[in-house]
Design an enzyme around this catalytic site. Structure first.
Site, mmCIF file in Angstrom:
data_model
loop_
_atom_site.group_PDB
_atom_site.id
_atom_site.type_symbol
_atom_site.label_atom_id
_atom_site.label_comp_id
_atom_site.label_asym_id
_atom_site.label_seq_id
_atom_site.Cartn_x
_atom_site.Cartn_y
_atom_site.Cartn_z
ATOM 1 N N SER A 45 -10.260 -0.124 3.031
ATOM 2 C CA SER A 45 -9.563 -0.334 4.308
ATOM 3 C C SER A 45 -9.068 1.007 4.841
ATOM 4 O O SER A 45 -8.421 1.756 4.111
ATOM 5 C CB SER A 45 -8.349 -1.238 4.116
ATOM 6 O OG SER A 45 -8.747 -2.489 3.615
ATOM 7 N N GLU A 99 -4.371 4.211 6.285
ATOM 8 C CA GLU A 99 -4.026 3.865 4.904
ATOM 9 C C GLU A 99 -4.365 4.969 3.893
ATOM 10 O O GLU A 99 -3.527 5.320 3.061
ATOM 11 C CB GLU A 99 -4.701 2.537 4.546
ATOM 12 C CG GLU A 99 -4.110 1.832 3.358
ATOM 13 C CD GLU A 99 -4.804 2.210 2.093
ATOM 14 O OE1 GLU A 99 -4.165 2.231 1.050
ATOM 15 O OE2 GLU A 99 -6.020 2.509 2.149
ATOM 16 N N ARG A 149 0.821 -1.223 0.000
ATOM 17 C CA ARG A 149 0.000 0.000 0.000
ATOM 18 C C ARG A 149 0.855 1.273 0.000
ATOM 19 O O ARG A 149 0.511 2.266 0.632
ATOM 20 C CB ARG A 149 -0.945 0.035 1.216
ATOM 21 C CG ARG A 149 -2.041 -1.010 1.215
ATOM 22 C CD ARG A 149 -2.977 -0.865 0.018
ATOM 23 N NE ARG A 149 -4.139 -1.719 0.155
ATOM 24 C CZ ARG A 149 -4.171 -3.005 -0.183
ATOM 25 N NH1 ARG A 149 -3.107 -3.585 -0.704
ATOM 26 N NH2 ARG A 149 -5.273 -3.705 -0.033
HETATM 27 N N1 EPU Z 1 -11.066 -10.127 10.188
HETATM 28 C C1 EPU Z 1 -11.817 -10.127 11.334
HETATM 29 N N2 EPU Z 1 -12.760 -9.161 11.524
HETATM 30 C C2 EPU Z 1 -12.981 -8.206 10.604
HETATM 31 C C3 EPU Z 1 -12.216 -8.195 9.409
HETATM 32 C C4 EPU Z 1 -11.261 -9.155 9.223
HETATM 33 O O1 EPU Z 1 -11.661 -10.971 12.186
HETATM 34 O O2 EPU Z 1 -13.849 -7.357 10.843
HETATM 35 C C5 EPU Z 1 -10.055 -11.163 9.985
HETATM 36 C C6 EPU Z 1 -10.645 -12.422 9.415
HETATM 37 O O3 EPU Z 1 -10.107 -13.503 10.123
HETATM 38 C C7 EPU Z 1 -10.140 -12.479 8.011
HETATM 39 C C8 EPU Z 1 -8.850 -11.692 8.078
HETATM 40 O O4 EPU Z 1 -9.077 -10.723 9.098
HETATM 41 O O5 EPU Z 1 -9.923 -13.771 7.601
HETATM 42 C C9 EPU Z 1 -8.507 -10.972 6.806
HETATM 43 O O6 EPU Z 1 -9.649 -10.235 6.360
HETATM 44 P P1 EPU Z 1 -9.894 -9.946 4.819
HETATM 45 O O7 EPU Z 1 -9.649 -11.156 4.036
HETATM 46 O O8 EPU Z 1 -11.209 -9.281 4.691
HETATM 47 O O9 EPU Z 1 -8.725 -8.982 4.427
HETATM 48 P P2 EPU Z 1 -8.108 -7.737 5.161
HETATM 49 O O10 EPU Z 1 -6.747 -8.097 5.601
HETATM 50 O O11 EPU Z 1 -9.049 -7.216 6.162
HETATM 51 C C10 EPU Z 1 -6.953 -6.864 2.968
HETATM 52 C C11 EPU Z 1 -6.887 -5.590 2.197
HETATM 53 C C12 EPU Z 1 -8.164 -5.377 1.407
HETATM 54 C C13 EPU Z 1 -8.343 -6.546 0.455
HETATM 55 C C14 EPU Z 1 -8.398 -7.841 1.281
HETATM 56 C C15 EPU Z 1 -8.458 -9.080 0.416
HETATM 57 C C16 EPU Z 1 -5.421 -4.125 3.467
HETATM 58 C C17 EPU Z 1 -5.312 -2.860 4.267
HETATM 59 N N3 EPU Z 1 -6.655 -4.468 3.077
HETATM 60 O O12 EPU Z 1 -8.007 -6.692 3.935
HETATM 61 O O13 EPU Z 1 -7.997 -4.204 0.623
HETATM 62 O O14 EPU Z 1 -9.533 -6.415 -0.295
HETATM 63 O O15 EPU Z 1 -7.196 -7.946 2.100
HETATM 64 O O16 EPU Z 1 -7.234 -9.308 -0.178
HETATM 65 O O17 EPU Z 1 -4.421 -4.760 3.198
HETATM 66 C C18 EPU Z 1 -8.367 -1.854 0.596
HETATM 67 O O18 EPU Z 1 -7.147 -1.711 0.587
HETATM 68 O O19 EPU Z 1 -9.147 -0.856 0.585
HETATM 69 C C19 EPU Z 1 -8.934 -3.192 0.685
HETATM 70 C C20 EPU Z 1 -10.231 -3.406 0.802
#
Ligand code: EPU
Length: 341
Positions: free
Chosen positions: A241, A336, A165
């Protein structure tokens, strides 16, 4: 003479949907006009904000200087060899529209990045990424105007200093380069898939129903996953995010994991990346509202505007979240999106 619009409302041009008024505004559709705008701002000592889709931006209510929206268009193949091709896309093209166009032509490689809001020109800023793929994995080079020398340059993926990012454009030399076009390395080979994100693989298998998985399944699965978890900015204001997933050392991860066995983290280089969404949810923030803003009910990493929210409210909420995560886990969350000014 530049045709500037005075006191221009940016309410529909930022996906948080905040009220924001630009002192001056202009739409840019050519390189010549871009150079003129840069020269005008420099000779009048005016701050210049280049606006893409406004999907990663937190605006104040009054924006002094000039806001210029990049609206240059065009998509063309500039080279091909065997299955490999290079697609040049103008900064003003919509990101998701570009992914859809590439899929319709059978050019693969962008499918994991479907449905990300914003424009092509904004994508390299924060090296957009989702479901195992980052923009940097697909970029051949980025074409820019150097506002110091007024020359157009091609910056290789390496020059762009992409990281999680982040990029040259976001944190190393912010404001120096204005992105005019991005050239992608894509392929017609439908077997080169990235299914390392587990939920993506499972969804693709369900969609393919026993036949082999294609990039079109990946595209559909990504759209399905995003629609399940992430709010559509056309319906509820947000910038995706709000925090980065924080990196911690192995020692720190092991200490936290021992104390909080449910902690979600992924090995990442020499340390671990923690799921910030999990940390925020564990502090009880998921679905919480503070005034007109809040934490999205299905994904705690996303802050939302329920209607009349503004930058001040978002800053207060973000600060409270950061404090509670720091107190409970000793981990500092980094914001971010970009605040302007
Ligand atoms: N989780 C929770 N509670 C929540 C959200 C997430 O427990 O409210 C845990 C879950 O266990 C889940 C894990 O976090 O399995 C990861 O969540 P998710 O797969 O939704 O991904 P993220 O790490 O929250 C990142 C990116 C997203 C991208 C997704 C999918 C960043 C800052 N964000 O989110 O990017 O879509 O992975 O690859 O790295 C963005 O940058 O705007 C964005 C949406």
């Amino acid at each position: 003479m530049l045709k500037l619009q005075k006191n221009y409302s940016l309410n529909d041009l930022n996906t948080f949907g905040f009220d924001a008024l630009a002192e001056s505004f202009i739409e840019i559709d050519s390189r010549d006009l871009l150079v003129e705008v840069v020269e005008y701002c420099q000779s009048n000592n005016l701050p210049l904000l280049i606006l893409g889709g406004g999907s990663n931006l937190i605006l104040s209510d009054q924006i002094s200087g000039l806001v210029a929206r990049m609206l240059n268009k065009g998509i063309e193949i500039i080279s091909q060899q065997g299955d490999q091709l290079q697609l040049k896309v103008a900064a003003g093209e919509g990101w998701h529209d570009t992914v859809v166009y590439a899929m319709s032509q059978g050019y693969f490689g962008l499918e994991n990045l479907a449905l990300i809001p914003g424009t092509v020109g904004a994508a390299p800023m924060q090296n957009i990424g989702a479901y195992g793929v980052e923009l940097k994995d697909r970029v051949a080079w980025v074409e820019v105007l150097d506002t110091q020398t007024h020359q157009f340059l091609s910056l290789s993926s390496l020059d762009c200093q992409f990281s999680y990012r982040d990029s040259l454009f976001k944190s190393v030399e912010p404001g120096r380069y204005i992105i005019t076009d991005v050239v992608f390395n894509l392929t017609r080979d439908a077997t080169q898939l990235n299914l390392e994100y587990l939920a993506l693989k499972d969804t693709c298998e369900a969609l393919a129903k026993g036949s082999s998985i294609t990039p079109y399944h990946v595209f559909d699965a990504v759209c399905q996953l995003r629609r399940q978890k992430l709010p559509d900015p056309a319906i509820i204001g947000n910038v995706g995010s709000f925090f980065k997933n924080p990196r911690v050392s192995v020692v720190e991860y092991e200490r936290l994991k021992a104390e909080f066995p449910a902690l979600v983290g992924f090995a990442d280089g020499e340390g671990y990346k923690l799921a910030a969404g999990w940390l925020i949810e564990a502090c009880g923030w998921k679905g919480k509202q503070l005034g007109a803003v809040g934490v999205y009910e299905k994904q705690a990493l996303v802050l939302v505007n329920h209607g009349k929210g503004d930058r001040r409210q978002i800053e207060t909420l973000a600060e409270q979240i950061r404090e509670s995560v720091q107190q409970r886990f000793g981990v500092l969350l980094e914001v971010e999106p970009r605040f302007y000014p």
